[in-house]
Design a protein around this motif. Structure first.
Motif, short mmCIF file in Angstrom:
data_model
loop_
_atom_site.label_atom_id
_atom_site.label_comp_id
_atom_site.label_asym_id
_atom_site.label_seq_id
_atom_site.Cartn_x
_atom_site.Cartn_y
_atom_site.Cartn_z
N SER A 1 0.84 -1.21 0.00
CA SER A 1 0.00 0.00 0.00
C SER A 1 0.88 1.25 0.00
O SER A 1 0.61 2.21 -0.73
N LEU A 2 1.95 1.24 0.81
CA LEU A 2 2.87 2.39 0.83
C LEU A 2 3.55 2.57 -0.51
O LEU A 2 3.75 3.70 -0.98
N TYR A 3 3.90 1.46 -1.18
CA TYR A 3 4.55 1.57 -2.49
C TYR A 3 3.61 2.20 -3.52
O TYR A 3 4.05 3.00 -4.35
N ALA A 4 2.30 1.85 -3.45
CA ALA A 4 1.34 2.47 -4.37
C ALA A 4 1.28 3.97 -4.13
O ALA A 4 1.22 4.76 -5.08
N VAL A 5 1.32 4.40 -2.86
CA VAL A 5 1.28 5.84 -2.54
C VAL A 5 2.49 6.55 -3.13
O VAL A 5 2.38 7.61 -3.75
N VAL A 6 3.68 5.93 -2.97
CA VAL A 6 4.92 6.57 -3.45
C VAL A 6 5.03 6.50 -4.97
O VAL A 6 5.38 7.48 -5.63
N PHE A 7 4.70 5.33 -5.56
CA PHE A 7 4.87 5.13 -7.00
C PHE A 7 4.00 6.10 -7.80
O PHE A 7 4.46 6.71 -8.77
#
Length: 727
Positions: free
Chosen positions: A252-258
């Motif tokens: 979920s954090l990677y989706a926010v950053v990506f």
């Protein structure tokens, strides 16, 4: 007597039925190469309190309570707290002696095997809660080795607590068992090795470029890497539920950053912060709840994470983020392979070679890595393009400075040469005078002093020229700074992208000023359920045009927002008189003005939109029912007549939702190619018609490419502005 006979007959029938039922549930081993799913060949008994012993289980009163399994894979649900006894009867009809009875799923904390050996029941404890050294076999899954002679029948009881959805049961020869596990270990090691390689590359890229997306992706890959060892039983399988919560947090954090969600949607960004906090709390609580509760919670959180990532990906894709396609492909690959794994487990199908869940994780990571690489490549290209533009500007400025310095040096050399020639002539005069008049030593000394004075004068002139050059450089810097500041002011009056995005389903603005500041501008306002949008072409370009655009913007705001005049024709008439008054044209006889296309949009019933249009030398194009229609403007510019009273035509059309409006200045039509041929109105309309069915952001890219391909580097003649909105 008759009653006794009847009872005896009923008892005999029940015994025969029971015997026939037990006979039907004997597992016959006929092929030593085959892995047999025995889910439909066993019976089970629910032990609600978990207090029954093997001795009680073997009494007739409990034997008749066993229920024949109707499921290929036993499934008692995650909500059950009961213990279960499974009765397994095996008959070996092959010469092979060594067999393995296996629960090919690592998520059992304990599994007790009871084997009947010479009338005595032997207990063998198993499961991830039992140390490897105390298990029946050194295996990742609960497994029981059996030694069966040909035609020997063996009864085995399995006691366990259902803390997982699927409880598969397989039996196979020891040779087949070892071969399958060896191949699974190799395939698992290969997949984990590739994942470790991807992780190493991402960490190296993070250390090299300090991109946060590389670091977060490395954390997500590390989480999957560790989870795979837990899930497949290589490490303590009981920690898989907690590790799955870690997976949800990092992906979920990677989706926010990506996707840089803060720039896509602030509400979604706020939700993502709440989601990450919730997932973190879920991870902490998963250590304090029962394993079946943690498993149910994990499935709910997986669904929430999927919905969140799917929403963010679609939102990013609609905003033109092409990497979102790869992101969706990675999530789809993971979901498909996990679904295949779950289906195969619940159907009781043996997977002798590979766990499809690991294939799903592997596919997702590889596709995500490609998406991250593509994103980095796109950003790098944009950065390089910006650097090249900045370098070109610096080079141009340096060339200009070099030209000025060269001109000053030439001027200085010319003056030095003139003075040198004067000195040479003076020296010649002195020489001839010395020859002719036999001048005295005093006269010679005076001439030398005059020469020294001349040299001082040359030095002073040189210093004066250098000071003038430095002053010229300072003035040039001030002018450039002023123009750039004017550009920022002009950009500030243009409509904000978020306002246009909220006002229209789709839109694009293709704006190419000829100079730093522009005489073209676009304008938008919304008042009393009316939406006004205009495209304006002021006289000239550059700084003069920019001043006219400021006047036009101010007058439009005053007419519509202050005077509250809403009919486009009246707005243009008031704009005309306002320009005349602002520039005092009646006295100065000036010819400055502007051309304009102005629309007023009002929503109607049944998804219809009424469009009111008036134009001063700039037409309106609209695309409806697969046809492009042009509404001609009046051939009267704003401010170009000395008369303060000019009338403009009001045009009304009714469009349906999804139709498109186009407005443009004449810069596009007047654009030329290397042969000095204009783009022209006909080619412009053909271009609009061909691209009208595309999404508007795609139209913008296509139209920009067509224009650049036509000009082929030819110097731009005028400012260019094209606006398209979908009603």
């Amino acid at each position: 007597m008759e009653r006794i006979i009847l009872v005896f007959l009923l008892f005999s029938i029940s015994v025969n039925i029971s015997a026939q039922s037990d006979k039907d549930l004997i597992i016959k081993l006929t092929d030593e190469q085959e892995t047999i799913n025995i889910g439909l060949l066993v019976s089970y008994l629910e032990d609600v309190q978990g207090a029954l012993t093997i001795g009680q289980i073997n009494t007739p009163s409990y034997q008749k309570l066993f229920v024949k399994s109707e499921m290929p894979v036993l499934n008692f649900g995650l909500s059950s707290d009961s213990f279960y006894w499974v009765k397994i009867q095996i008959k070996n009809q092959t010469p092979e002696k060594n067999w393995v009875l296996e629960l090919p799923y690592p998520m059992f904390e304990f599994a007790d095997w009871y084997t009947d050996i010479s009338g005595s029941w032997t207990l063998q404890k198993d499961g991830f809660g039992v140390p490897q050294a105390q298990r029946a076999m050194q295996s990742r899954y609960p497994a029981l080795p059996l030694s069966l002679a040909q035609h020997q029948t063996q009864t085995v009881y399995l006691r366990f607590k259902a803390n997982t959805l699927a409880c598969p049961l397989h039996i196979q020869s020891a040779k087949t068992y070892r071969a399958q596990h060896r191949f699974r270990d190799i395939s698992f090691g290969a997949i984990q090795g590739i994942i470790a390689l991807v992780l190493s590359i991402c960490l190296y890229l993070y250390i090299s470029y300090k991109r946060v997306s590389y670091l977060v992706f490395s954390l997500a890959v590390t989480s999957i890497f560790v989870f795979s060892f837990f899930y497949d039983g290589y490490w303590r399988a009981g920690l898989a539920n907690q590790q799955s919560q870690v997976n949800f947090i990092f992906f979920s954090l990677y989706a926010v950053v990506f996707f840089n969600i803060n720039n896509i949607s602030r509400p979604i960004f706020a939700f993502s912060k709440g989601l990450l906090a919730y997932l973190l709390v879920s991870y902490v609580l998963s250590w304090f709840v029962a394993s079946n509760t943690a498993a149910i919670w994990g499935q709910i959180n997986y669904a929430i994470m999927l919905c969140f990532i799917l929403t963010v990906s679609i939102k990013a894709l609609r905003r033109g983020n092409q990497e979102a396609k790869l992101y969706l492909a990675g999530m789809a690959a993971q979901f498909i392979f996990i679904s295949i794994e779950i289906a195969l487990v619940n159907l009781g199908k043996n997977r002798p070679f590979i766990n499809f869940m690991h294939v799903g994780f592997f596919s997702e990571i590889v596709i995500f890595a490609f998406a991250l690489a593509k994103q980095a490549s796109t950003e790098q290209k944009e950065l390089e393009k910006a650097k090249i533009t900045a370098q070109n500007e610096v080079i141009a400025q340096a060339q200009e400075n070099e030209r000025i310095v060269k001109e000053q040096n030439n001027l200085l050399e010319q003056r030095v040469q003139e003075r040198t020639n004067d000195l040479i002539k003076a020296n010649e005069d002195i020489y001839f005078k010395n020859e002719a008049l036999q001048t005295t030593e005093e006269e010679l000394r005076q001439n030398m002093e005059e020469l020294a004075a001349n040299q001082e004068e040359l030095k002073a002139q040189k210093e004066s020229i250098e000071a003038a050059f430095q002053l010229l450089q300072i003035q040039n810097t001030k002018v450039n700074d002023s123009i750039r500041y004017a550009q920022r002011i002009q950009n500030a009056i243009l409509p904000d992208e978020n306002v246009l995005a909220a006002a229209f389903a789709e839109y694009f603005v293709l704006f190419k000023p000829k100079d730093v500041v522009s005489g073209d501008f676009y304008w938008y306002a919304e008042i009393e359920n009316r939406k006004f949008i205009a495209v304006v072409d002021c006289t000239g370009h550059g700084v003069p045009g920019a001043f006219m655009s400021m006047i036009g913007n101010t007058l439009l705001y005053e007419i519509i927002n202050t005077k509250r005049i809403f009919e486009p024709n009246l707005i243009l008439e008031n704009l005309h008189s306002g320009i005349l008054n602002s520039l005092n044209k009646k006295e100065a006889k000036m010819q400055d003005g502007m051309d304009i296309a102005l629309c007023c949009l009002e929503k109607q019933e049944s998804n219809k939109v009424k469009v009111l249009f008036s134009g001063a030398k700039r037409p309106l194009f609209y695309f409806s029912a697969n046809q492009l229609t042009e509404i001609q403007a009046d051939r009267k510019s704003i401010g170009h007549k000395n008369s303060a009273s000019v009338n403009y035509t009001l045009n009304e059309i009714i469009l349906k939702k999804g139709d498109t409006l186009y407005m443009a200045t004449d810069g596009w039509i007047d654009a030329i190619n290397p042969e000095r041929v204009r783009f022209g109105s006909q080619k412009f309309k053909e271009m609009l018609l061909k691209g009208a069915n595309l999404p508007l952001k795609a139209q913008e890219e296509v139209f920009r490419y067509i224009l650049e391909d036509y000009e082929q580097g030819t110097e731009q003649r005028d400012d260019i502005l094209l606006v398209g909105v979908r009603v």
